[in-house]
Structures are given as C-alpha cells and as structure tokens.
Motif scaffolding. Structure first.
Motif, short mmCIF file in Angstrom:
data_model
loop_
_atom_site.label_atom_id
_atom_site.label_comp_id
_atom_site.label_asym_id
_atom_site.label_seq_id
_atom_site.Cartn_x
_atom_site.Cartn_y
_atom_site.Cartn_z
N GLU A 45 0.67 -1.14 0.04
CA GLU A 45 0.05 0.03 0.06
C GLU A 45 0.85 1.26 -0.10
O GLU A 45 2.01 1.19 0.30
N GLY A 67 -6.39 -1.03 0.54
CA GLY A 67 -6.03 -0.20 1.66
C GLY A 67 -6.86 0.98 1.40
O GLY A 67 -7.39 1.39 0.54
N CYS A 68 -6.87 1.61 2.78
CA CYS A 68 -7.61 2.91 2.87
C CYS A 68 -7.10 3.98 1.82
O CYS A 68 -7.74 4.72 1.75
N TRP A 115 -4.04 8.95 4.62
CA TRP A 115 -2.92 8.85 5.65
C TRP A 115 -2.28 10.32 5.80
O TRP A 115 -1.38 10.14 6.66
N ASN A 168 -12.33 -0.69 -0.89
CA ASN A 168 -11.79 -1.46 0.43
C ASN A 168 -12.45 -1.11 1.77
O ASN A 168 -12.28 0.25 2.02
N GLU A 169 -12.88 -1.71 2.51
CA GLU A 169 -13.51 -1.73 3.64
C GLU A 169 -14.46 -0.43 3.90
O GLU A 169 -14.45 0.42 4.54
N TRP A 225 -14.05 4.50 9.34
CA TRP A 225 -12.81 4.97 9.15
C TRP A 225 -12.15 5.16 7.64
O TRP A 225 -11.52 5.99 7.32
N HIS A 238 -11.19 -9.00 5.36
CA HIS A 238 -9.83 -8.63 5.86
C HIS A 238 -9.92 -9.12 7.39
O HIS A 238 -10.91 -9.21 7.72
N TYR A 270 -7.41 -8.53 10.91
CA TYR A 270 -6.13 -8.43 11.78
C TYR A 270 -6.55 -8.98 13.34
O TYR A 270 -7.76 -8.76 13.53
N GLU A 327 -6.54 -9.18 2.81
CA GLU A 327 -5.60 -8.39 3.96
C GLU A 327 -5.72 -9.46 5.11
O GLU A 327 -6.74 -9.49 5.77
N TRP A 351 -1.75 -2.64 11.49
CA TRP A 351 -0.57 -1.72 11.52
C TRP A 351 -0.81 -0.62 12.71
O TRP A 351 -2.02 -0.19 13.04
N HIS A 387 -1.02 3.22 13.50
CA HIS A 387 -1.16 4.39 12.76
C HIS A 387 -2.14 5.36 13.59
O HIS A 387 -3.42 5.56 13.18
N HIS A 435 -7.57 7.24 12.21
CA HIS A 435 -8.89 6.61 12.09
C HIS A 435 -9.94 6.94 13.21
O HIS A 435 -10.57 5.99 13.65
O1 AHR Z 1 -4.07 -0.54 8.83
C1 AHR Z 1 -3.83 -0.30 7.48
C2 AHR Z 1 -5.31 -0.71 6.99
O2 AHR Z 1 -5.93 -1.89 7.41
C3 AHR Z 1 -5.58 -0.95 5.24
O3 AHR Z 1 -5.12 0.47 4.73
C4 AHR Z 1 -7.10 -1.09 5.48
O4 AHR Z 1 -7.52 -1.72 4.44
C5 AHR Z 1 -7.17 -1.81 6.93
O5 AHR Z 1 -7.99 -1.15 7.46
#
Ligand code: AHR
Length: 505
Positions: free
Chosen positions: A26, A70-71, A94, A169-170, A175, A233, A235, A284, A290, A292, A296
């Motif tokens: 990304e 990705g975002c 970002w 994407n999402e 967010w 996705h 995480y 994903e 991640w 950051h 968000h």
């Molecule tokens: O933290 C990164 C982000 O995670 C990606 O850009 C997004 O697709 C997901 O929410």
C-alpha cells in the motif's frame, strides 16, 4: 507415547490455489516510497525499484500483489499517476503528500519483475463506476478510446492485461473515506462491475465485504452475478492507536477459530447458492494491525508527532518473533483446509510496516514470517489431502494448551496445528506440523506412505521471542534428513514454538 499421524494421500479434499500465498502493498509509510520504489538508492534498478527486495519476493514466489490500498485507495485518483506529468496530491487517508511518481505503469513493471499477477483495488470511496472502468480501459484495451491511447502515448503499446480487480476497500468501515451503507454499497458495486465488465468481460471482480449478514447478503443479492470473488480482511491483535502488542501466549489465543471469518462467509455464499461461483479472497491478513494513531479517529492528530512519527514503531524488528511465524503458519494451514472456497489470501503488507520483509538503505531483513512463506511456497503441495490419527480425527486427539488472551481470559487451543498436502506433479507429500506451545515438545509418528525419503524443514529461534534484525539472524529454515523406521514411519519430537514441514519424497 507419540501421536500417530496417518496421512491418506488417496483422499484428496481440494486443489490449493497458489494465490493463497499472495501479498499486499500500500501507499503507506515506506512500503512504496523509500521502500520498493527508491530511485536514489544504488540497490535500485533503472526503474527505481529495489532489486534486493524484488529478489526476496521472487524467492517466495509472490503469486499476486494487491495495490495501491487499503484505505489509501478510497481517495486515490489513478489518472494523476500516469504519464509524463505527475500531480502530487495530499493523501487524505494517511494525511501525507503522495508525489504520484509511482503509479499504474510502475506497479505493472514491478509485477512483471517479480513474476506475479497484478491485483488492483479501485477507489469506491470518492471514486465512481466511470473512473474504475476508465482504469480497466487504460490497462486492458488494445487501443480503443481515450485511456488505451493514453497508455500507448505513455510508452506502453501492449495492454497491461490486469485480470484481477477489487471494487473498494473496507467501505463498510467508519474509518474509510467515502464509507457506504449496505444499500449504497450494493448499488455502487453493481454499476461499477457492470461498466468494468463492459470494458473487459474477462476481468475477475471482487468487492469489499465482511462477515456481516446485512452487508454481505445485500452485496451478493444485488450483484453476486457480476462477482467472481468476495474480499474479506482480518487483523487479530488490534493496535492501530496504542502499540501495546499481545505477548506470545495471547498471540496463540488468537489462533482459536482462526478460520471463523471464512466459515461465516462460506455460510452466506452457500445460503445464496453462490459457493461454487464466488471464491473468498482474504486479501488483507496479518496477526497484528498496523500502528497509525490519530487517523482512524474523529479528532485527527494535530501535528506530525501525533500521527506520522508513531508509524515508525511498525519498523521495530524485535516485535516480529516466532509468535508471528507460528500464527502465520496456522493461518495458512486454515486457508489450505478451506481451499475449496478460499482462492486467494494477501499478507498485509509484504514490505515494511508489519511486512515479512524489512528494508533499509543498505539492504533487507527477512522477518520470521518471510521464512513461513519460503517454507510453504517451496515445500507444501498443490492438493489438500486427509490426515488423521490411529485414534480418530485430529481434533479429537490433539493435545490442548491453555493460554491467556490479551484480556487475561484463559483460552484452550490445540497445541499442534496440522495439515497435509500432496503434489499432483511429483507425488511428494508434505505435512505441516506447527507447535504453538511455548515450552513443550510433542512426539509424533508419521506414516511415509511408501515413499523412500523424508526431510524435516523447521523454522525456529532459540526461544519464542527470537527475531531477525540488521546483522542479526536468529530465525531461519533448517533441514535434516529423517530416518524411516522398519515400520515405515518417521518419529519426530516437535520442538516448542516451531513451524515444521515433513516432506516425503
Ligand atoms: O492498517 C492498514 C489498513 O488496514 C489498510 O489500509 C486497510 O485496508 C485496513 O483497515
């Protein structure tokens, strides 16, 4: 007494799409700029692409690379990043300027050098069906219309032939820029898919989804007839705001029902009789989100120390230990077990941030997860086959271990995660055995199915918190020839916190 594993190569369960070993990159914090695209670095080639990173990606045979987000993608306009005059833009996702010097054509060059399929995610946040389909024109039409002609004028006579496209994407997430309601989403995907297929009927389309009945049922009922994939996705250790990482045991707790999302989406596809038409793209995934902070959120960071500088914490190589490797192997085993419906999975990301490769100005570090991909793509087979024990199904026999999750609750998880594959070409058999226990070895025996050679490949460090860094290589793949006993079995003591593949040749 060892656990006696019985592989049955004649019981083939499904064919494994190699795209389950896919990756994602990304426009985020040194993945593209000062990452793979580093024109000033002597390690980069004539196109500004880091050759050491490309070589590492070729070694793990990256099959498909999702880009540009990705975002990031939800406010991205691809037309500003092609041609001789690139327009720098402020990346509203970002909150940093993107020079747009790395765009579609540079991305395609990267994929060709790696030898992987491109997989473009489109802007369904602020974008439109027309902008998405114009992108397909630019990439896939020979010479008809404005955008194919623009590609030719940019020096690319032949089409890029991008087969895989994801719409959005999402967009379900608060967010995400241009977030949508379920109804809005169905309509936008329908019109976008229609226009993209009108440009190139051979593209394979995915759309952003989640294991949520309202969102995904509406999406599938509204435009399932246009979709070839559905994108999810996940995480597990969520640390976007506060970078307090789960410890080893808590990471093992996350392996409980690791394929829950797949099971739920499978159920929805089946309920709508789409399970044979649409495959799951888990495009994903990573043990940890991640980091950051303050983007968000409602109140954005006021200065760069609030929202940019903290992103460097993702680059702490000491946080990528055997926990990441063991979790990644458990996830890939789950994708193999679900390979009848999961056709793609993309590690998020491949480079820097939480990636399996870390790059710095003079070279790269292969983090623990890199070796898991190296082991699986080069030593697991293309067919999921049955394995059980002499006392019944694995689930009924495997030992369990109790671990504390991040909230301090006790969770029982199986100590071993096991799955077997066959190779349709060579007849080789590979058995993955992952030991999640932090301190306990487990003895197993494996029938060798009449094959004459057995090799044990193992990924491990001296302890569960080992890691690789610049000038430090604690984790790698080791191999040893196994003795086949008179009873036609091999006997192994599977070490704690280890990822293993027993290959029968
Ligand atoms: O933290 C990164 C982000 O995670 C990606 O850009 C997004 O697709 C997901 O929410």
């Amino acid at each position: 007494m060892p656990i006696n594993l019985c592989i049955n190569p004649d019981r083939e369960k499904s064919v494994i799409n190699p795209m389950i070993y896919g990756h994602f990159i990304e426009h985020f914090h040194r993945q593209i700029y000062d990452g793979i695209y580093d024109p000033a670095n002597p390690l980069s080639d004539e196109d500004g692409l880091r050759t050491d990173i490309i070589d590492a990606m070729k070694k793990i045979r990256v099959p498909i690379l999702r880009w540009p987000g990705g975002c990031f993608v939800s406010a991205y306009h691809w037309k500003k990043a092609v041609g001789p005059n690139r327009t720098p833009v402020f990346d509203k996702a970002w909150r940093i300027e993107d020079p747009n010097t790395f765009g579609t054509d540079e991305y395609i060059k990267l994929c060709r050098k790696i030898g992987c399929e491109p997989y473009i995610c489109t802007n369904a946040g602020t974008g439109s069906a027309e902008e998405m389909s114009d992108w397909v024109e630019y990439c896939n039409l020979t010479d008809e219309g404005e955008y194919a002609k623009k590609r030719i004028s940019n020096g690319y006579t032949k089409p890029h032939n991008v087969k895989y496209w994801s719409i959005g994407n999402e967009n379900y997430g608060h967010w995400e820029i241009g977030a949508k309601s379920s109804e809005e989403w169905g309509r936008l995907v329908l019109e976008s898919a229609k226009m993209m297929k009108h440009v190139d009927p051979y593209v394979q389309l995915s759309a952003a989804a989640i294991a949520d009945v309202d969102w995904t049922f509406n999406l599938l009922k509204t435009c399932g007839h246009f979709l070839d994939w559905i994108s999810v996705h996940q995480y597990w250790d969520m640390v976007p705001e506060i970078n307090e990482l789960a410890d080893y045991d808590a990471c093992m707790a996350y392996t409980y029902e690791i394929d829950r999302t797949v099971s739920e989406v499978r159920g929805m596809l089946t309920a709508l009789k789409l399970e044979k038409k649409i495959k799951i793209a888990f495009d994903e995934w990573n043990l940890r989100s991640w980091h950051h902070p303050n983007v968000h959120t409602i109140t954005q960071g006021a200065n760069k120390e609030d929202y940019l500088t903290p992103r460097d914490k993702n680059d702490d190589n000491s946080s990528y230990t055997m926990a990441d490797a063991v979790f990644a192997a458990c996830f890939l085993n789950a994708m193999i077990r679900n390979s009848d419906i999961v056709g793609m999975a993309n590690f998020a990301p491949v480079l820097n941030t939480r990636g399996c490769i870390y790059s710095y100005d003079k070279g790269i570090v292969l983090r623990s997860t890199y070796h898991v991909f190296d082991l699986y793509v080069n030593h697991m087979g293309d067919t999921y086959i049955d394995v059980c024990t002499d006392k019944g199904e694995l689930s009924a026999v495997l030992p369990v271990t109790e671990v504390k999750d991040k909230k301090g609750m006790t969770r029982s998880v199986t100590s071993l995660d096991i799955c077997a594959t066959g190779s349709s070409e060579s007849g080789e058999i590979s058995l993955s055995v992952v030991n999640k226990d932090a301190d306990t070895s487990h003895d197993i025996s494996v029938n060798t199915c009449g094959l004459k050679k057995a090799i044990l490949y193992s990924i491990n460090g001296k302890d569960k918190d080992s890691y690789n860094d610049i000038n430090q290589n604690e984790i790698d793949i080791s191999s040893e020839k196994l003795q086949i006993s008179d009873d036609g079995k091999v006997y192994i003591s599977v070490k704690p916190h280890s990822v293993n593949v027993i290959k029968l040749i």
